[in-house]
Design an enzyme around this catalytic site. Sequence first.
Site, PDB file in Angstrom:
ATOM      1  N   GLU A 177       0.847  -1.278   0.048  1.00  0.00           N
ATOM      2  CA  GLU A 177       0.125  -0.081  -0.010  1.00  0.00           C
ATOM      3  C   GLU A 177       0.732   1.382   0.122  1.00  0.00           C
ATOM      4  OE1 GLU A 177      -2.916  -0.050   3.112  1.00  0.00           O
ATOM      5  OE2 GLU A 177      -4.002  -1.840   2.260  1.00  0.00           O
ATOM      6  N   GLU A 365      -5.615  -8.460   1.029  1.00  0.00           N
ATOM      7  CA  GLU A 365      -6.045  -8.008   2.462  1.00  0.00           C
ATOM      8  C   GLU A 365      -7.486  -7.806   2.162  1.00  0.00           C
ATOM      9  OE1 GLU A 365      -4.116  -5.004   4.467  1.00  0.00           O
ATOM     10  OE2 GLU A 365      -2.102  -5.630   3.945  1.00  0.00           O
TER      11      GLU A 365
HETATM   12  C1  BGC Z   1      -2.613  -2.528   6.076  1.00  0.00           C
HETATM   13  C2  BGC Z   1      -2.328  -3.255   7.348  1.00  0.00           C
HETATM   14  C3  BGC Z   1      -3.271  -2.717   8.097  1.00  0.00           C
HETATM   15  C4  BGC Z   1      -4.712  -3.025   7.617  1.00  0.00           C
HETATM   16  C5  BGC Z   1      -5.979  -2.421   8.441  1.00  0.00           C
HETATM   17  C6  BGC Z   1      -3.782  -2.072   5.504  1.00  0.00           C
HETATM   18  O1  BGC Z   1      -3.951  -1.067   5.332  1.00  0.00           O
HETATM   19  O2  BGC Z   1      -1.494  -2.892   5.187  1.00  0.00           O
HETATM   20  O3  BGC Z   1      -1.139  -3.154   7.800  1.00  0.00           O
HETATM   21  O4  BGC Z   1      -3.206  -3.179   9.548  1.00  0.00           O
HETATM   22  O5  BGC Z   1      -4.893  -2.275   6.472  1.00  0.00           O
HETATM   23  O6  BGC Z   1      -6.035  -1.141   8.594  1.00  0.00           O
END
Ligand code: BGC
Length: 454
Positions: A177, A365
């Site tokens: 990101e 993610e």
């Molecule tokens: C990031 C993580 C973070 C997650 C939740 C993403 O922006 O890669 O490191 O914990 O979102 O906020």
Amino acid sequence: MSLANNKDTSPLKSKDFGENFVWGVSTAAYQIEGSHNKNGKSASIWDIFSSKKGNIYQDQNGTIACDFYKKYKEDILLMKSMNITNFRFSISWTRVLPNGVGEVNKEGIAFYNNVIDFCLECNITPWVTIYHWDLPQILEDKGGWANREILEWFSEFATVCATNFGDRVKNWMVLNEPMVFTGAGYFLGVHAPGKKGLKHFLPAVHHAVLCQAKGGRILRKLVPNANIGTTFSCSQITPRSSKKKDIIAAKKADAMLNRLFLEPSLGMGYPTEDVSVLEKIEKYFKPEDKEDSVFEFDFIGVQNYTREIVKHSHFVPYLKAKIVKATKRKVKITQMDWEVYPPSISKMLTKFDAYSGVKNIIVTENGAAFNDVMVNGEINDEDRTAYLHDYIKEVKKAKEQGVNVNGYFVWTFTDNFEWAEGYFPRFGLVHVDFSTQKRTMKKSGHWYAKLIEL
Ligand code: BGC
């Protein structure tokens, strides 16, 4: 479990995604490892930023975090017991290169070798992110991402990762990101290193774009049969109204939040037609940079949590666009105050898939933080289970509509250190009692294990 947002009421089954679809969990070094100064590790920008009063919720830090550095075997075994066959983690730059560049720390390399070998022993495929936000402080002292020398520093780090782990690790992500680490870290100052303003942000953006491609080229050269990706945060952007001003504001927000780092890698340059301030990047531009920003990634990592409603605002410099907070919209929200909006993920998958240069997409993610309550030793996190169910169903919908999406990773395995929010938001499939480091699988963990069971 609420299926309110889904018309498809058929039960969710992992086999409907096809045999080659990968299921996993995602983590990041600073958020889980702890042992911040053990065995030769030096301080990263997150060690320093979180040591300063007022930067993090209740002045917490990742000094111990989930103690993964010591408990990695226990955690990997727990993954195995949950049918998890793909584990995404990142390499802490300061553990392997304490001076940022130069001498390699053997103990740091040994730690990741142990993690990788133990994953393989457990039939878990490692997916490695090279950079998940924890720049060596020693390099930040020289300007960090805003200094063009980062191209050399980062190349050295990527080379160390590729040469030491590339014999066993085939799935790589160059950056995590970049919009978040440049935007929050070098423009808003709410993440490490806490810098503010365009003079930090614009060069940081440009150097991250170049490192993204450079890292890809290094991996291609040094790792045989590598599957090389990089990850992007993204949110569906909806204008607040059909007024022209709001539509323009939404377009600008979309360019910044969803297109800024992808398009240069595809040879399309920066989206300056929608965000004219990006023209100022020219100042940091060398003639070869447009070409050097391009890399043919094997996959793009899509990271989606929510959507944003955007309106015009005269008071916001450069963008003239403002996010209408979910807390003001009477919608279901998570502990991060993010709207629960499952269609956002299928919209984003469709959007990324429409670029002809995007060959393959993995959801690297997706997940949610909720206020988990332990009752008689159990956590019945129905909210998270429903969230995951509904978002995964949207991934299925996108796949059925022809989007080339071939993997899904939950953020995250255990509750962990959530950056500026500290330990308050709990994102894990597994609960962590941070005073004892005891792990307790949540209902969502049991649910995910069952979903992905072969
Ligand atoms: C990031 C993580 C973070 C997650 C939740 C993403 O922006 O890669 O490191 O914990 O979102 O906020």
